[in-house]
Design a protein around this motif. Structure first.
Motif, mmCIF file in Angstrom:
data_model
loop_
_atom_site.group_PDB
_atom_site.id
_atom_site.type_symbol
_atom_site.label_atom_id
_atom_site.label_comp_id
_atom_site.label_asym_id
_atom_site.label_seq_id
_atom_site.Cartn_x
_atom_site.Cartn_y
_atom_site.Cartn_z
ATOM 1 N N MET A 221 -3.324 1.288 5.089
ATOM 2 C CA MET A 221 -2.145 0.469 4.777
ATOM 3 C C MET A 221 -0.867 1.319 4.795
ATOM 4 O O MET A 221 -0.925 2.546 4.652
ATOM 5 N N ALA A 222 0.264 0.647 4.978
ATOM 6 C CA ALA A 222 1.570 1.318 4.940
ATOM 7 C C ALA A 222 2.473 0.551 3.984
ATOM 8 O O ALA A 222 2.377 -0.671 3.868
ATOM 9 N N ALA A 223 3.344 1.292 3.298
ATOM 10 C CA ALA A 223 4.233 0.641 2.329
ATOM 11 C C ALA A 223 5.510 1.439 2.157
ATOM 12 O O ALA A 223 5.561 2.637 2.458
ATOM 13 N N ILE A 224 6.547 0.749 1.676
ATOM 14 C CA ILE A 224 7.775 1.425 1.257
ATOM 15 C C ILE A 224 7.624 1.706 -0.236
ATOM 16 O O ILE A 224 7.369 0.800 -1.022
ATOM 17 N N ILE A 225 7.739 2.978 -0.605
ATOM 18 C CA ILE A 225 7.458 3.412 -1.978
ATOM 19 C C ILE A 225 8.622 4.248 -2.503
ATOM 20 O O ILE A 225 9.207 5.044 -1.758
ATOM 21 N N THR A 226 8.964 4.079 -3.786
ATOM 22 C CA THR A 226 9.937 4.949 -4.445
ATOM 23 C C THR A 226 9.170 6.083 -5.106
ATOM 24 O O THR A 226 8.278 5.854 -5.927
ATOM 25 N N LEU A 227 9.516 7.334 -4.711
ATOM 26 C CA LEU A 227 8.866 8.517 -5.277
ATOM 27 C C LEU A 227 9.847 9.283 -6.161
ATOM 28 O O LEU A 227 11.043 9.363 -5.838
ATOM 29 N N VAL A 228 9.342 9.870 -7.237
ATOM 30 C CA VAL A 228 10.166 10.665 -8.157
ATOM 31 C C VAL A 228 9.535 12.056 -8.284
ATOM 32 O O VAL A 228 8.401 12.177 -8.762
ATOM 33 N N ALA B 140 4.637 18.120 -6.895
ATOM 34 C CA ALA B 140 4.017 16.843 -7.266
ATOM 35 C C ALA B 140 5.100 15.776 -7.408
ATOM 36 O O ALA B 140 6.129 16.011 -8.039
ATOM 37 N N CYS B 141 4.861 14.622 -6.789
ATOM 38 C CA CYS B 141 5.810 13.507 -6.860
ATOM 39 C C CYS B 141 5.071 12.244 -7.307
ATOM 40 O O CYS B 141 3.982 11.954 -6.827
ATOM 41 N N LYS B 142 5.701 11.530 -8.217
ATOM 42 C CA LYS B 142 5.087 10.308 -8.753
ATOM 43 C C LYS B 142 5.437 9.105 -7.883
ATOM 44 O O LYS B 142 6.600 8.922 -7.518
ATOM 45 N N PHE B 143 4.421 8.316 -7.526
ATOM 46 C CA PHE B 143 4.663 7.043 -6.834
ATOM 47 C C PHE B 143 5.183 6.077 -7.902
ATOM 48 O O PHE B 143 4.420 5.430 -8.598
ATOM 49 N N ASP B 144 6.494 6.017 -8.051
ATOM 50 C CA ASP B 144 7.099 5.294 -9.166
ATOM 51 C C ASP B 144 6.998 3.782 -8.986
ATOM 52 O O ASP B 144 6.704 3.051 -9.922
ATOM 53 N N LYS B 145 7.261 3.302 -7.750
ATOM 54 C CA LYS B 145 7.223 1.851 -7.512
ATOM 55 C C LYS B 145 6.758 1.556 -6.094
ATOM 56 O O LYS B 145 7.291 2.128 -5.130
ATOM 57 N N LEU B 146 5.750 0.692 -5.966
ATOM 58 C CA LEU B 146 5.331 0.219 -4.644
ATOM 59 C C LEU B 146 6.219 -0.985 -4.327
ATOM 60 O O LEU B 146 6.047 -2.064 -4.902
ATOM 61 N N LYS B 147 7.206 -0.804 -3.463
ATOM 62 C CA LYS B 147 8.207 -1.860 -3.232
ATOM 63 C C LYS B 147 7.649 -3.009 -2.391
ATOM 64 O O LYS B 147 7.716 -4.162 -2.777
ATOM 65 N N TYR B 148 7.128 -2.684 -1.210
ATOM 66 C CA TYR B 148 6.495 -3.720 -0.388
ATOM 67 C C TYR B 148 5.630 -3.073 0.685
ATOM 68 O O TYR B 148 5.880 -1.948 1.105
ATOM 69 N N THR B 149 4.603 -3.797 1.104
ATOM 70 C CA THR B 149 3.751 -3.301 2.190
ATOM 71 C C THR B 149 4.362 -3.736 3.520
ATOM 72 O O THR B 149 5.091 -4.724 3.592
ATOM 73 N N ILE B 150 4.036 -2.979 4.566
ATOM 74 C CA ILE B 150 4.577 -3.283 5.899
ATOM 75 C C ILE B 150 3.471 -3.175 6.953
ATOM 76 O O ILE B 150 2.448 -2.532 6.731
ATOM 77 N N ASN B 151 3.731 -3.810 8.087
ATOM 78 C CA ASN B 151 2.867 -3.652 9.247
ATOM 79 C C ASN B 151 3.198 -2.294 9.855
ATOM 80 O O ASN B 151 4.326 -2.066 10.288
ATOM 81 N N LYS B 152 2.231 -1.376 9.877
ATOM 82 C CA LYS B 152 2.560 -0.005 10.304
ATOM 83 C C LYS B 152 2.874 0.093 11.800
ATOM 84 O O LYS B 152 3.435 1.085 12.254
ATOM 85 N N ARG B 153 2.541 -0.960 12.562
ATOM 86 C CA ARG B 153 2.848 -0.907 14.002
ATOM 87 C C ARG B 153 4.316 -1.237 14.287
ATOM 88 O O ARG B 153 4.943 -0.635 15.123
ATOM 89 N N ASN B 154 4.847 -2.249 13.576
ATOM 90 C CA ASN B 154 6.227 -2.648 13.899
ATOM 91 C C ASN B 154 7.186 -2.646 12.703
ATOM 92 O O ASN B 154 8.350 -2.995 12.837
ATOM 93 N N GLY B 155 6.689 -2.245 11.518
ATOM 94 C CA GLY B 155 7.571 -2.141 10.359
ATOM 95 C C GLY B 155 7.903 -3.458 9.684
ATOM 96 O O GLY B 155 8.737 -3.512 8.787
#
Length: 249
Positions: free
Chosen positions: A149-156, A120-135
């Motif tokens: 949706m797609a996003a860059i997330i910090t997991l712990v 189990a990993c905690k989604f600690d911080k949703l940093k920013y969302t991105i366009n999943k086609r081109n990043g």
């Protein structure tokens, strides 16, 4: 590692697949996240002794100085002298939500399946969302993400776990997110904050600036392949040629 056996007259035999590099008798391996070092006495595949095992080989290897109780499925063994694996304190990943009925907010703690580890990993911080086609970056600090949706997330991780940036060790850098008995999201690891036995913390993986440059290149790539579709076969041949040259060396 997939499993660990205790075999009478031989000793402790971890079993798993070689993902990167080589494994051969005589080398010292480092087991993470348990932080143990052991010498490889022999390597076997299909009951035949090997001089060296290469990526893709499913092997059993006999180790000296480690008990069957010390290591488990989901641990990672690596060369103790060359970038040994370490426990991941946290990691940043590009996550694409495939199928989830609700909004996903910071604090969500699903099970992450990465190589043979299920933790189990905690989604600690949703940093920013991105366009999943081109990043391309869309929105900083989103309050939630949802299906599609797609996003860059910090997991712990909630328990000791080993993961690696996809750019360095691809097989340890991709994962599935499981919840409600199904795969709700998939992810690719960008950066990892490692913590070693002494408690020292080190960040590995591309920096944000390098990441942005790579995303820009990826955004251009589909246009090129669309124009030059006939070259795909040649490219495949070149990559298979590379593999052959690596093995012979």
């Amino acid at each position: 590692m997939q499993d660990v056996y205790k075999i009478g007259g031989i000793g402790t035999v971890p079993v798993g697949r070689v993902e990167t590099g080589i494994l051969k008798p005589g080398m010292n391996v480092w087991f993470a996240p348990v932080s143990l070092k052991a010498e490889v006495k022999s390597v076997e595949m299909h009951h035949e002794a090997l001089e060296k095992a290469e990526p893709g080989d499913n092997v059993g290897f006999n180790v000296k100085g480690v008990s069957v109780k010390d290591i488990n499925r989901g641990n990672v063994a690596g060369d103790s002298l060359n970038d040994p694996p370490e426990r991941a304190e946290s990691f940043d990943a590009q996550v694409i939500v495939l199928d989830h009925p609700n909004k996903i907010c910071a604090g969500y703690t699903p099970v992450v399946d990465c190589h043979t580890a299920h933790i189990a990993c905690k989604f600690d911080k949703l940093k920013y969302t991105i366009n999943k086609r081109n990043g391309q970056k869309l929105e900083d600090d989103p309050k939630f993400i949802k299906a599609g949706m797609a996003a860059i997330i910090t997991l712990v991780p909630t328990k000791p776990m080993v993961v690696e940036p996809f750019t360095l060790y691809a097989p340890l850098g991709r994962f599935a997110v499981r919840d409600m008995r199904k795969t709700v999201a998939v992810g690719v690891i960008k950066r990892v904050t490692r913590k070693n036995k002494a408690g020292d913390i080190k960040e590995v993986g591309p920096t944000q600036a390098e990441e942005d440059a790579m995303m820009a290149e990826m955004a251009k790539a589909p246009e090129k392949t669309a124009k030059k579709g006939s070259k795909k076969k040649g490219a495949a041949g070149a990559s298979s040629g590379k593999k052959g040259s690596k093995k012979s060396s």
